[in-house]
Scaffold this active site. Structure first.
Site, mmCIF file in Angstrom:
data_model
loop_
_atom_site.group_PDB
_atom_site.id
_atom_site.type_symbol
_atom_site.label_atom_id
_atom_site.label_comp_id
_atom_site.label_asym_id
_atom_site.label_seq_id
_atom_site.Cartn_x
_atom_site.Cartn_y
_atom_site.Cartn_z
ATOM 1 N N CYS A 1 0.807 -1.225 0.000
ATOM 2 C CA CYS A 1 0.000 0.000 0.000
ATOM 3 C C CYS A 1 0.838 1.272 0.000
ATOM 4 C CB CYS A 1 -0.959 0.001 1.187
ATOM 5 S SG CYS A 1 -2.202 -1.300 1.116
ATOM 6 N N HIS B 1 -3.521 7.308 0.758
ATOM 7 C CA HIS B 1 -3.751 5.982 0.186
ATOM 8 C C HIS B 1 -5.191 5.577 0.470
ATOM 9 C CE1 HIS B 1 -3.854 1.757 -0.476
ATOM 10 N NE2 HIS B 1 -3.863 1.466 0.821
ATOM 11 N N ASN C 1 -9.743 -0.385 -2.782
ATOM 12 C CA ASN C 1 -8.333 -0.236 -2.447
ATOM 13 C C ASN C 1 -7.501 -0.868 -3.553
ATOM 14 O OD1 ASN C 1 -5.729 -0.459 -1.449
ATOM 15 N ND2 ASN C 1 -6.351 -1.129 0.598
#
Length: 336
Positions: free
Chosen positions: A115, A263, A293
């Site tokens: 991530c 993020h 995501n």
């Protein structure tokens, strides 16, 4: 010493839209449950057998970024590709992009920081440019999650969150040190590595030969595992710390932030940070509602969309921040 600055941005997501209602057809979940916990309404999943591979999506995003940068592909001196989902165990997708774009034999580096991968990749590119080693660097974040998810009720806590896509940026040399990337900040805490992990295949615990020999349909070691509450609690702390670290390094205040691109891990995390820093809706950009995501791709996709929508202008202070598996986290402070 030079600074680096972004001169071109691009993104690509598959055409196939998967809504929360679509997921409820093959796992015990529903739209209300997913939106309440994550803020996600839909995501993009690549169709199996299509050209939407990790490298393929990265190439499409890169072509857009190169065109917008107004440079020739052969002006690129180096490639940095961030992903946790490479098309092949090795080699990584950086060299696939070099070949697909028919770029001269420049170096290609792969970053495996999940991530926070794009933030780490930006830091690598920024420091190569700062030292004068390279002038134009292509940075890509791309992920193909959908083919590796446990699409049953057992895996719903992870599967509903993730989507596919790619984003890219062209960084170039900037002689004015008051512009471009002002600083980057990177951290890790490996003691929590197995709180967000995909164990197999891996040389340490579950290698391919073990999986084949056991042929165990109940072996979940090759599906992602996430301790959601633990990750959430750590994320909100580390996001806050690393944003403040970047601001303090550059003698900036929270009020100086024109755009925060976090993020896109969970809308609730972004909202928590927004409330903590007392930022307005115009100062924080979120698109997890549409894409889920996309891990290393989430920041460059969001950054590209924010720029396309005119929400980032010359002279703006832009903050990128990420937290994820590892645990790894980081921030990038940019004067646009």
């Amino acid at each position: 010493m030079y600074n680096s600055k972004i001169i071109g941005l691009g993104k690509y997501v598959p055409d196939n839209v998967v809504t929360n209602d679509d997921l409820s057809k093959f796992m015990d979940t529903n739209d209300e449950w997913i939106q309440e916990r994550t803020g996600i309404k839909e995501r993009r999943w690549a169709i199996k057998g299509s050209e939407d591979t990790t490298a393929g999506m990265g190439v499409k995003a890169a072509k857009q970024a190169i065109e917008r940068a107004g440079i020739d592909k052969d002006d690129i001196d180096f490639i940095v590709f961030a992903t946790l989902s490479p098309d092949m165990y090795f080699p990584g997708p950086g060299v696939q992009v070099q070949h697909a774009l028919d770029i001269k034999t420049v170096g290609a580096l792969d970053v495996r920081n999940q991530c926070s991968g794009f933030v780490y990749a930006m830091s690598v590119a920024d420091n190569f440019i700062k030292t004068g080693m390279y002038k134009n660097i292509l940075v890509i974040g791309s992920e193909l999650h959908s083919h590796g998810m446990d699409k049953t009720t057992r895996g719903r806590g992870v599967t509903v969150i993730f989507g596919d896509g790619a984003g890219a940026a062209i960084l170039t040399r900037e002689e004015d040190n008051s512009k471009g990337v002002l600083s980057t900040h990177l951290h890790s805490q490996g003691e929590h590595a197995e709180e967000l992990v995909l164990i197999a295949p891996g040389m340490g615990k579950r290698w391919v030969s073990d999986i084949l020999a056991d042929n165990d349909p109940d072996d979940v070691s090759y599906f992602p595992h996430m301790n959601g509450q633990f990750v959430f609690k750590n994320a909100v702390v580390r996001f806050s710390e690393v944003i403040m670290e970047g601001l303090m390094k550059n003698n900036l205040q929270v009020d100086d932030i024109d755009m925060l691109i976090p993020h896109q891990a969970n809308l609730r995390i972004s909202q928590f940070i927004q409330r903590k820093f007392k930022l307005s809706d115009d100062q924080v950009f979120n698109n997890i509602q549409k894409y889920g995501n996309t891990t290393a791709a989430s920041i460059p996709i969001a950054l590209t969309e924010a720029w396309e929508e005119g929400k980032i202008k010359e002279g703006d202070t832009v903050v990128l921040a990420a937290f994820g598996s590892g645990f790894t986290w980081g921030s990038v402070i940019i004067k646009w």
